[in-house]
Design an enzyme around this catalytic site. Sequence first.
Site, PDB file in Angstrom:
ATOM      1  N   LYS A 235       3.061  11.630   6.455  1.00  0.00           N
ATOM      2  CA  LYS A 235       2.262  11.467   7.668  1.00  0.00           C
ATOM      3  C   LYS A 235       2.846  12.209   8.862  1.00  0.00           C
ATOM      4  CE  LYS A 235      -0.115   7.287   6.143  1.00  0.00           C
ATOM      5  NZ  LYS A 235      -1.309   8.005   5.696  1.00  0.00           N
TER       6      LYS A 235
ATOM      7  N   ASP B 250       9.687   2.938   1.516  1.00  0.00           N
ATOM      8  CA  ASP B 250       8.497   3.729   1.833  1.00  0.00           C
ATOM      9  C   ASP B 250       8.307   3.691   3.345  1.00  0.00           C
ATOM     10  OD1 ASP B 250       6.012   4.795   2.313  1.00  0.00           O
ATOM     11  OD2 ASP B 250       5.017   3.748   0.667  1.00  0.00           O
TER      12      ASP B 250
ATOM     13  N   PHE C 213       0.866  -1.181   0.000  1.00  0.00           N
ATOM     14  CA  PHE C 213       0.000   0.000   0.000  1.00  0.00           C
ATOM     15  C   PHE C 213       0.900   1.226   0.000  1.00  0.00           C
ATOM     16  CE2 PHE C 213      -2.317   3.540   1.773  1.00  0.00           C
ATOM     17  CZ  PHE C 213      -3.495   3.488   1.044  1.00  0.00           C
TER      18      PHE C 213
END
Length: 690
Positions: A545, A516, A431
């Site tokens: 984030k 990531d 994801f």
Amino acid sequence: MTITSPSVSARPAPRVARTRTYAMTPPTHFTVEYAINPWMDPSTPVDTTRAVDQWRTLRDLYESLGHAVHVVDPQPGLPDMVYAANGGLSAAGATIAARFAFPERAAEGDHYADWFAGHGHGPVHRTRGIQEGEGDFLIVGGRILAGTGFRTDRAAHAEIATLTGLPVITLELVDPRYYHLDTALGVLDDENIAYYPPAFSPASQAVLAELFPHAIIATDDDAAVLGLNLVSDGRHIVMTDAAPRLASALRDAGYEPIGINLSELLKGGGGVKCCTLELRTVHDDPDDVAVGTESTMPTTAEPHVTHNYSPLPVTAASAEGAWITDVDGRRYLDCLGAYSAVNFGHRNPRIVAAALDQLTRVTLTSRAFRSDRLEPFCAALAALCGKDMVLPMNTGAEAVESAIKVARKWGYDVKGVPDGQARVIVAGGNFHGRTISIVSFSDDPDARNGFGPFTPGFVTVPYGDADAIADVIDANTVAVLVEPIQGEAGIIVPPDDYLPRVRALCTDHNVLMIADEIQSGLGRTGKTFAVQHWDVQPDVYTLGKALGGGILPVSAVVANSDILGVLHPGEHGSTFGGNPLAAAVGHTVVDMLAEGTWQARAAALGDRMHARLRELIGHGVMTVRGLGLWAGIDVDPALGTGKEVCLRLAERGVLAKDTHGSTLRLAPPLVITEDEIDWAVAQLALTLTT
């Protein structure tokens, strides 16, 4: 004048707090330029900055007590909007906007009416007569005490009675210093008040004495500092810190007074209550919800919001630290942390201070000009990553897209891959976002189905299988893109040899290793970056984030200049990427991580969380995975889906998120405490066994 306490025996009855919902307006434009009450003197200087700081302290105090605060936008030219209690009345299912007595404040009525209507408090009623909201209408149990004499028309009392269906008791004010009822009378709970008799006519004094024979009577000195302009939740009484005798009387009566300094706002004739408008719903019942008790979870439909999420039926109104308070005042322990975006806690004071400071300077220039915040931020972030260049972006998906774009450009310009032949190896179950290129290599049918045709150039192999990468890597491979720990898949931790072997394969084949770390990085797993658990240094980091500190979206691609240097003016860009506000917030986050304490905290608390969770294996839990304060929990499918378990957890005051099947994930803010972890796990145990 003396102070008397309620008629009680040796020990007063226990006081019970109820969670409340308040509206407040910051004093951004507060000044004293006119005089409409005896407290106002335009010749006395006003420190607006100090007024804002005092207001924030009051707001933060309410939220620390578990109450919800909704902020009304202040309007230029209306300095008295800070006195939100005057803006209207919310009672018995009716919302009534104020109609002000003085032209200087007249426009406030329309602004408050619009705010009520726009925030779900409609329909909004307007009276014909002059009335200034909770300034002159105070609810005590099932009745309304209504002031008149200086501001509110007596005729408006009848209108309020008609609109609310509640009995209204008229009280005449006679001392101009106490021009509103809330300056001379404070409501303590549904039965008790405190008041200053000389502020009322003899007839009204007699009414109050009959209705409230055990009221607390304020002294001249305490009334003169607006000591009665207080806010009570039934137990805690927020009031000025300049009325010690009144505070002592309240304490003797079993309440918990909390003093606060609002000296700047007193220059406008207002105190704690003036700044606080209570919002009530038609369902409000004093006995329904007490602090620390359970209640039925609210559901709030969002008909104008695209339905691309399926949220839990919790509507957040405020948050602080590891706790979220909903619109009905119920508090929840946040064990999701906005998918790691709130690593440092909701409204972290250090990060908020950095944002507020930058908001007073400059927030956006675009990259058409330089800003004084961008280079220092990028230098600090590069150093944290052990690299020398940063490409600032906004969202995590943008960072991943940018990294792919950079990898392809690097492949063509540096490695010599034929034009249009670059390939990127990705892992199954990944994801990385939901843009069209990213879903092109997703194997999640919900993210992929119905969105073709897809972007070519990606090869998918099983996650955790380095041999599969070795089998497909070739001369046209420019990058391997991998999550060190897969988050959306259920907090999947790879075999210990996986990332070191990926690193070796990339080095041997002159391929970029892209890590990531958007969810796993920046302290979440007990290290600055999750790859550090395996002593791996990727060529490229994608970050996001938590880099925004829970304040705004901030993301970045971080690498050395021999990689990011392939980009030239005009080849890539973002209007908001690296804006001064984002850079100020991001730099603060980097500075906090450079200290190392957050990583150590996540490691220690993570050990405790995983130990407690493992105790549930065999008792409704099948498997627990993760590192640091990040856990994937496989629940026995016989006990429900992940979503069903999360709904039951929310009923117990814990917010978590399901992923696939019967898997839950926990990613609480790193400010969570040991006791809060123990409590959250206990709620999960009860959820699985009852």
